[in-house]
Design a protein around this motif. Sequence first.
Motif, PDB file in Angstrom:
ATOM      1  N   GLY A  32      31.299  -0.108  19.538  1.00  0.00           N
ATOM      2  CA  GLY A  32      30.500  -1.418  19.611  1.00  0.00           C
ATOM      3  C   GLY A  32      28.878  -1.229  18.893  1.00  0.00           C
ATOM      4  N   LEU A  33      28.967  -0.634  17.935  1.00  0.00           N
ATOM      5  CA  LEU A  33      27.657  -0.413  17.134  1.00  0.00           C
ATOM      6  C   LEU A  33      27.907  -1.029  15.714  1.00  0.00           C
ATOM      7  CD1 LEU A  33      27.353   3.324  17.780  1.00  0.00           C
ATOM      8  CD2 LEU A  33      25.904   1.571  18.822  1.00  0.00           C
ATOM      9  N   ILE A  34      26.548  -1.590  15.261  1.00  0.00           N
ATOM     10  CA  ILE A  34      26.629  -1.882  13.642  1.00  0.00           C
ATOM     11  C   ILE A  34      25.384  -1.287  13.303  1.00  0.00           C
ATOM     12  CG2 ILE A  34      27.664  -4.111  14.373  1.00  0.00           C
ATOM     13  CD1 ILE A  34      24.896  -5.503  13.808  1.00  0.00           C
ATOM     14  N   ASP A  35      25.426  -1.050  11.749  1.00  0.00           N
ATOM     15  CA  ASP A  35      23.872  -0.823  11.233  1.00  0.00           C
ATOM     16  C   ASP A  35      23.498  -1.746  10.462  1.00  0.00           C
ATOM     17  OD1 ASP A  35      25.698  -0.815   8.786  1.00  0.00           O
ATOM     18  OD2 ASP A  35      25.768   1.483   8.681  1.00  0.00           O
ATOM     19  N   PRO A  84      26.160 -11.187  21.999  1.00  0.00           N
ATOM     20  CA  PRO A  84      25.033 -11.537  21.559  1.00  0.00           C
ATOM     21  C   PRO A  84      24.110 -10.244  21.632  1.00  0.00           C
ATOM     22  CG  PRO A  84      25.667 -12.371  23.672  1.00  0.00           C
ATOM     23  CD  PRO A  84      26.624 -11.509  23.172  1.00  0.00           C
ATOM     24  N   HIS A  85      24.411  -9.266  21.945  1.00  0.00           N
ATOM     25  CA  HIS A  85      23.388  -7.979  22.057  1.00  0.00           C
ATOM     26  C   HIS A  85      24.136  -7.061  21.096  1.00  0.00           C
ATOM     27  CE1 HIS A  85      21.571  -9.539  25.644  1.00  0.00           C
ATOM     28  NE2 HIS A  85      22.729  -9.768  26.265  1.00  0.00           N
ATOM     29  N   LEU A  86      23.422  -7.051  19.698  1.00  0.00           N
ATOM     30  CA  LEU A  86      23.911  -5.979  18.942  1.00  0.00           C
ATOM     31  C   LEU A  86      23.438  -4.746  19.146  1.00  0.00           C
ATOM     32  CD1 LEU A  86      23.215  -8.441  15.992  1.00  0.00           C
ATOM     33  CD2 LEU A  86      25.498  -7.835  16.939  1.00  0.00           C
ATOM     34  N   ARG A 137      22.297 -15.859  17.131  1.00  0.00           N
ATOM     35  CA  ARG A 137      22.271 -17.393  17.372  1.00  0.00           C
ATOM     36  C   ARG A 137      23.767 -17.871  17.184  1.00  0.00           C
ATOM     37  NH1 ARG A 137      19.891 -22.196  14.709  1.00  0.00           N
ATOM     38  NH2 ARG A 137      20.672 -23.399  16.305  1.00  0.00           N
ATOM     39  N   PHE A 138      24.417 -17.422  16.467  1.00  0.00           N
ATOM     40  CA  PHE A 138      25.748 -17.740  16.269  1.00  0.00           C
ATOM     41  C   PHE A 138      27.086 -16.922  16.638  1.00  0.00           C
ATOM     42  CE2 PHE A 138      23.359 -19.811  12.640  1.00  0.00           C
ATOM     43  CZ  PHE A 138      23.481 -21.199  13.127  1.00  0.00           C
ATOM     44  N   SER A 139      26.399 -15.957  17.529  1.00  0.00           N
ATOM     45  CA  SER A 139      27.416 -14.957  18.284  1.00  0.00           C
ATOM     46  C   SER A 139      28.504 -15.637  18.654  1.00  0.00           C
ATOM     47  CB  SER A 139      26.642 -14.152  19.122  1.00  0.00           C
ATOM     48  OG  SER A 139      26.300 -14.812  20.158  1.00  0.00           O
ATOM     49  N   PHE A 140      28.720 -16.723  19.513  1.00  0.00           N
ATOM     50  CA  PHE A 140      29.678 -17.474  19.983  1.00  0.00           C
ATOM     51  C   PHE A 140      30.729 -17.822  18.818  1.00  0.00           C
ATOM     52  CE2 PHE A 140      31.854 -21.072  21.930  1.00  0.00           C
ATOM     53  CZ  PHE A 140      32.375 -20.320  23.100  1.00  0.00           C
ATOM     54  N   GLU A 141      30.067 -18.502  17.912  1.00  0.00           N
ATOM     55  CA  GLU A 141      31.175 -18.992  16.809  1.00  0.00           C
ATOM     56  C   GLU A 141      31.850 -17.817  16.128  1.00  0.00           C
ATOM     57  OE1 GLU A 141      28.142 -19.985  17.452  1.00  0.00           O
ATOM     58  OE2 GLU A 141      27.792 -22.159  17.191  1.00  0.00           O
ATOM     59  N   LEU A 142      31.011 -16.663  16.117  1.00  0.00           N
ATOM     60  CA  LEU A 142      31.492 -15.734  15.264  1.00  0.00           C
ATOM     61  C   LEU A 142      32.401 -14.665  16.000  1.00  0.00           C
ATOM     62  CD1 LEU A 142      28.128 -14.764  13.217  1.00  0.00           C
ATOM     63  CD2 LEU A 142      30.110 -15.938  12.478  1.00  0.00           C
ATOM     64  N   GLY A 143      32.292 -14.756  17.323  1.00  0.00           N
ATOM     65  CA  GLY A 143      33.139 -13.793  18.270  1.00  0.00           C
ATOM     66  C   GLY A 143      32.402 -12.459  18.250  1.00  0.00           C
ATOM     67  N   LEU A 144      31.058 -12.594  18.411  1.00  0.00           N
ATOM     68  CA  LEU A 144      30.268 -11.266  18.382  1.00  0.00           C
ATOM     69  C   LEU A 144      29.475 -11.380  19.695  1.00  0.00           C
ATOM     70  CD1 LEU A 144      28.341 -11.188  15.085  1.00  0.00           C
ATOM     71  CD2 LEU A 144      30.146  -9.500  15.715  1.00  0.00           C
ATOM     72  N   VAL A 149      15.538 -11.158  10.478  1.00  0.00           N
ATOM     73  CA  VAL A 149      16.079 -12.532  10.531  1.00  0.00           C
ATOM     74  C   VAL A 149      17.768 -12.442  10.539  1.00  0.00           C
ATOM     75  CG1 VAL A 149      16.468 -14.465   8.689  1.00  0.00           C
ATOM     76  CG2 VAL A 149      14.277 -13.284   9.074  1.00  0.00           C
ATOM     77  N   CYS A 150      18.428 -11.564  10.061  1.00  0.00           N
ATOM     78  CA  CYS A 150      19.682 -11.372  10.182  1.00  0.00           C
ATOM     79  C   CYS A 150      20.208 -11.325  11.629  1.00  0.00           C
ATOM     80  CB  CYS A 150      20.445 -10.532   9.325  1.00  0.00           C
ATOM     81  SG  CYS A 150      20.479 -10.397   7.556  1.00  0.00           S
ATOM     82  N   GLU A 151      19.559 -10.432  12.456  1.00  0.00           N
ATOM     83  CA  GLU A 151      19.774 -10.298  13.700  1.00  0.00           C
ATOM     84  C   GLU A 151      19.824 -11.295  14.447  1.00  0.00           C
ATOM     85  OE1 GLU A 151      17.288  -7.038  15.358  1.00  0.00           O
ATOM     86  OE2 GLU A 151      18.474  -7.003  17.143  1.00  0.00           O
ATOM     87  N   ARG A 152      18.520 -12.239  14.127  1.00  0.00           N
ATOM     88  CA  ARG A 152      18.327 -13.467  14.883  1.00  0.00           C
ATOM     89  C   ARG A 152      19.561 -14.433  14.623  1.00  0.00           C
ATOM     90  NH1 ARG A 152      12.832 -14.316  16.104  1.00  0.00           N
ATOM     91  NH2 ARG A 152      13.280 -16.520  16.582  1.00  0.00           N
ATOM     92  N   LEU A 153      19.823 -14.660  13.373  1.00  0.00           N
ATOM     93  CA  LEU A 153      20.920 -15.555  13.073  1.00  0.00           C
ATOM     94  C   LEU A 153      22.472 -14.924  13.740  1.00  0.00           C
ATOM     95  CD1 LEU A 153      20.252 -16.113   9.164  1.00  0.00           C
ATOM     96  CD2 LEU A 153      20.012 -17.481  11.282  1.00  0.00           C
ATOM     97  N   LEU A 154      22.546 -13.839  13.536  1.00  0.00           N
ATOM     98  CA  LEU A 154      23.894 -13.313  14.402  1.00  0.00           C
ATOM     99  C   LEU A 154      23.835 -13.613  15.798  1.00  0.00           C
ATOM    100  CD1 LEU A 154      24.398 -10.113  12.443  1.00  0.00           C
ATOM    101  CD2 LEU A 154      25.735 -12.123  12.126  1.00  0.00           C
TER     102      LEU A 154
END
Lengths: 1058, 209
Positions: free
Chosen positions: A298-301, A101-103, A92-99, A85-90
């Motif tokens: 460019g990694l996250i856990d 979209p491919h985590l 979804r808002f990747s543009f707003e958050l400056g992330l 769910v977190c992944e989907r939310l991130l």
Amino acid sequence: MKPDFSHVSFISAGAGSGKTYYLTNYLKDALIEERAEPGGIVATTFTVKAAGEIEQQVRTRLIEDGHYHLEPQMGQVLIGTVHSVCERLLQRFSFELGLSPHLRIVAIDDASDYFHRSLDEVLDVGRVRSLNRLGRRLGLDDWAGVVKKIVDEARGNDIPAADLKKFGPDNADALLHYFPNTADGDLKGELIAAVDNALTNIDVSLDKTKTTRNYLASLRDVRGLLDQPDCPWVEWIRLSKWKAAKASDAPAASVREAASRYAASPVFQQDIRSYIEELFDIAGQSLQRFQEIKTERGLIDFTDMEQLTLHALDNQAAQERLRSELQLLLVDEFQDTNPMQLAVFMKLARLANDVVFVGDVKQAIYAFRGCDPDLVFRMLEDLTEKGGSTEVLPYSWRSTPPLVRYINAVFSKVFEERIPPDRVILEPKREAYADEPAVMHWALSRGKLEEQVMAIASGVAALVDADHRIIDPDTKAERPARWGDIAILARTNDHVEKLAAALTACRVPMKMTLPGLSQTPEVCLARACLRCLNDPADTLATAEVIALGTGHPAESWLANRMAYLEEQSKEHFWGEDTYPVIRTLKALRQETGHQSPLETVAKVLNHVDIRKIVTAWGPDETKAAQRQRNLDAFLNLAVQYESHSEGQQEAASLTGFLLWLESPRSPELDLQPTITSGNAVHVLTYHRAKGLEWPVVITTDFFQADRSRLWDVRVEGDDQHFDLDQPLANRTIRYWPNVFGSQSKDVPVLDAIESSEEGQRCRANDEFELKRLAYVGLSRARDLIIIPMPDQNRPAQAWIHNFDNDYLIPDSDSMKLPGGHIIPTKTRAIDTTGTALTQPSYAPRWFEDRETGQIFLPEVRIPSHAEPVEDARVVDRHDFDHRLALRGTPDMRDVGLALHAAIAAELVDSEHQEAEARARSLLETHGVAGCLEARDAIEVAHRFREYLIKTFEPNNIWVEWPISHSTENGQLIRGWVDVLVETESGLVVIDHKSSPRPRSEWEQEALEYSGQLMAYKRAIELTGKPVIGTWIHFPVSGGLLKIATGHDGAGGARKFST
Amino acid sequence: LLQPGQAVQRERVATAIERGLFSLLRHLRSADIVTVAPEFEAGAPFKDNDLAGKIDLLLTDSKERDIVLDVKWGGERYRGDALRANTYLQLATYAYLRRGNPDSKRTSWPHTAYFIVETGNVLAQDNTVFPNAKGFSAEEGGGVEDLWRRVSRTYDWRWQQLAQGKVEVVAEGTDPDPEVSVPEDAFPVDTGADRFDPFSILTGWEPSQ
């Protein structure tokens, strides 16, 4: 933002109270009653499996209730684990958050690797050395492990790296508060003098006792250490306790007195302070660097994901969007959410219209992996104060009434101080139960653990032998218990292994999560194939492939190897001329050169027939299934390796994979997958048993001692300033190193710490968690709980002391519970003496033992795959004298499907108003509308129907009639009869074949399907109804042929011409 | 240990070695050692072969006694057991190499001992050379000379088996072949763990049920 929490409800769902049913029902009703749009629902579960189950159940129940249009919309509901769910939310808002979209998610093993790199980078060698020496003095070598734990807790509680350093002095002050004031003088010099004095003045020629001899030997050992730099402080503690025999104890008493001043040593206290402060300081620095390393790559856990989501929810734009969209938030297993997840949920709860948290505080058992049950309790209390509601699911659907009453009696008392009784007591709803004891006490005589597990294993064997009755969970019918109905729960993985060994010795089939994946012969074979593929000159790999892959005895392939070595000119590598398996690998070598390791592993598994080979190894079905799963796990290792390579920005290669397999990896990756099916006793830990159930549950290890978490890295909240919107504010990390080693008795400072307010609080929390763990274990049973307990020799810290009460252990054939209910119980003495596992003489399996060549039949057989029947013949035929016009060259399978549908439609409803539109739609659905006229399809169907009516004068015509039956050897035959015509004298079976072949080939082709027709015939005849004819219908070429076998149809046979 | 991320572990090993070295120096001093030859190359004929190897530390004390000291990282307990049971084959082989070395003017057997880095202890069958050694006096027979006699017997017996084309597989948990009788004085078949055996997959696998 919602002003309060009146839209939030907590559903208290005790074990077996139908939590999943409640959740799926709530979701379903929300959709049906249009309280939430599918796209406005977020539901989180604890596991991927649970998410799948809930989604499937909602879908099924929507269909059952007739809401067909809603079922496809389930795809829009966001159901998944918290991380997904977190992944989907991130995203979804990747543009707003400056992330991006491919985590890119870092592999578990690599995360730990990056952490250690960050440690390397922030520490210079001098600091590492000084910490290693400090660690040695304090008896705490694994300081880097503690730093990692501090970092993990900081991340899990959203504590910034910069805040960590200040926790050091706070913790040091708090711990040293329990130490005496520092003493002046040369304490070490005085101790050495006292020891030397004792060594010189105790005269073994005068005092010949063993006590004194041993005392002096130990003293001499320690004397050597005292001279060394970095002598461990724990030696002082030991010296403060040792005694010589009475005659020589005066010098020993001086040693004790000098040593007992360790706690006042300024050097010791400074060591403790430095250790704590250094660790927190390093944790802060390494956390900072750890995050940078991941960002650079460019990694996250998973923790980053939660943390980013938490901060994303502060973003104005994201908040606004979610406020308008998020209608329903459902959280399953609320009690097991970690602090960061709780904070995420609280933020989401402020944005959603309707929030449901489902959970059971009695089942919060994950404190050891970062969860904080205290925080959950605190949040639930505050929720209620701020308008949230609580609903209790009051019924138990899982266990028999006597068992439910037993659990009620035991745990309403156990939890009485912390949990209100209405959240503990359930009303039994299950009806069926056998006339058998509900709770058994196996009284074990005192003995070693090895003897106890052996007694338990023999008890299990006896229980099944005695045909103990249970209710089948699926059929609800009473039957004797089988192996697969039983689970044995243990506290630790080590005990699980011991129990498994005992069960094996008692020849009880069992399943468990076993370590040692890489050592299993099937994985060794797969790996040897890869090594051989990678390097044809690797003769050890070649020998392993030959030995394991062919089963030839060593004498045979060793001789072959010797002969190869004798050859003058070697034109090929060893084995390539003799062994097909090596030849296959040689051929594969040509084509796998440019493939990824994963593709190569998959290819080797398929082309070398490894799956077939290892299945033939047997020795039974469960083991064969285990071997297959192990190969799947090996394939998964290749996936892990590729993701590791990607993270490291390295090219993945076969050589790299083989090297990676050799390097140390997390033990998780070396676990063999658990087989859950099969008739075998399930052995597992209490923690792993959560969420599962069995008819019979054996809860072991109640008598084992437990350790305190006082000395672990822990997180404490600020109870006074708790804020539901900021649950992670003001949290601090506690770490007190246990500098007393294994010394637990007669250590005054230790006693002071353990009896302090903080020590007591920790102890109470530990005890509460253990009570919950006992609840989880005992509430897994549907029909019978068995508690094996030694009568004596229970250690003072035994786990059972936390939850023992008058009702836990039965001592006769019945037990009267509060409220007057009497439940059937049983006590059985099992003598453990001499039962200790006498290791059965280990007989290794040799390759020639294996059963080769055994062919396994498929479980399900489809009639259309049946072989033609030998004596089948055509006994009748009808020519419609009309061939269907087809344009172009359509796929005849599509034409066949379309005609099947058109004929079925005609047979089901011949009076349809818009028959042509219906037919066109069917042709379009099958993509053949351009090749075939709707009118023509109707014509074929119509003619066929007319013929049936005229020829058979049927009472009924059925289409797509399902048949299924088991054959004598247990195979399942399953299929659908295209047309079943019911007449006065019996049934007629007809199957359509869309072949366009000419009339001249009808007979030959129809006979090819004789096996299929006969399979249908047999299935129908098993119902007791006669089959009077079996036909093949060629709708395209316009023919109908009757097929018969043996004497069938002989009477009605008539001559016909082709 | 040189890989990134291994610094803590690497330094831990380095510190342990450093500590071990200081212990060793104390032992050497207390034993009055006057010369130390590290990695001493030695060789001697044995039956039809030539044995050769490097002795970790060949020492001489002030009484001109030769001492073969084998340096081990750990395993203090089972090495102590081997000394007690008089089965310390590798150490005895070094002693044989030293005694049989053509350069050696000595005919007597050198003294033998282990040094364990992890614990800083010297292990020996007696304290004749190292006063602070942990003593493990042999239970029966004892002494390197007796041990070597058994090595010789065992070697002859095994060689005979090989000449007849027989290879006895001794894997973990296997029982000795009842048809094979171990000659008196030869070493009994070692049924120890085959954790370090690279060929274990070729010698039978997983217990049959």
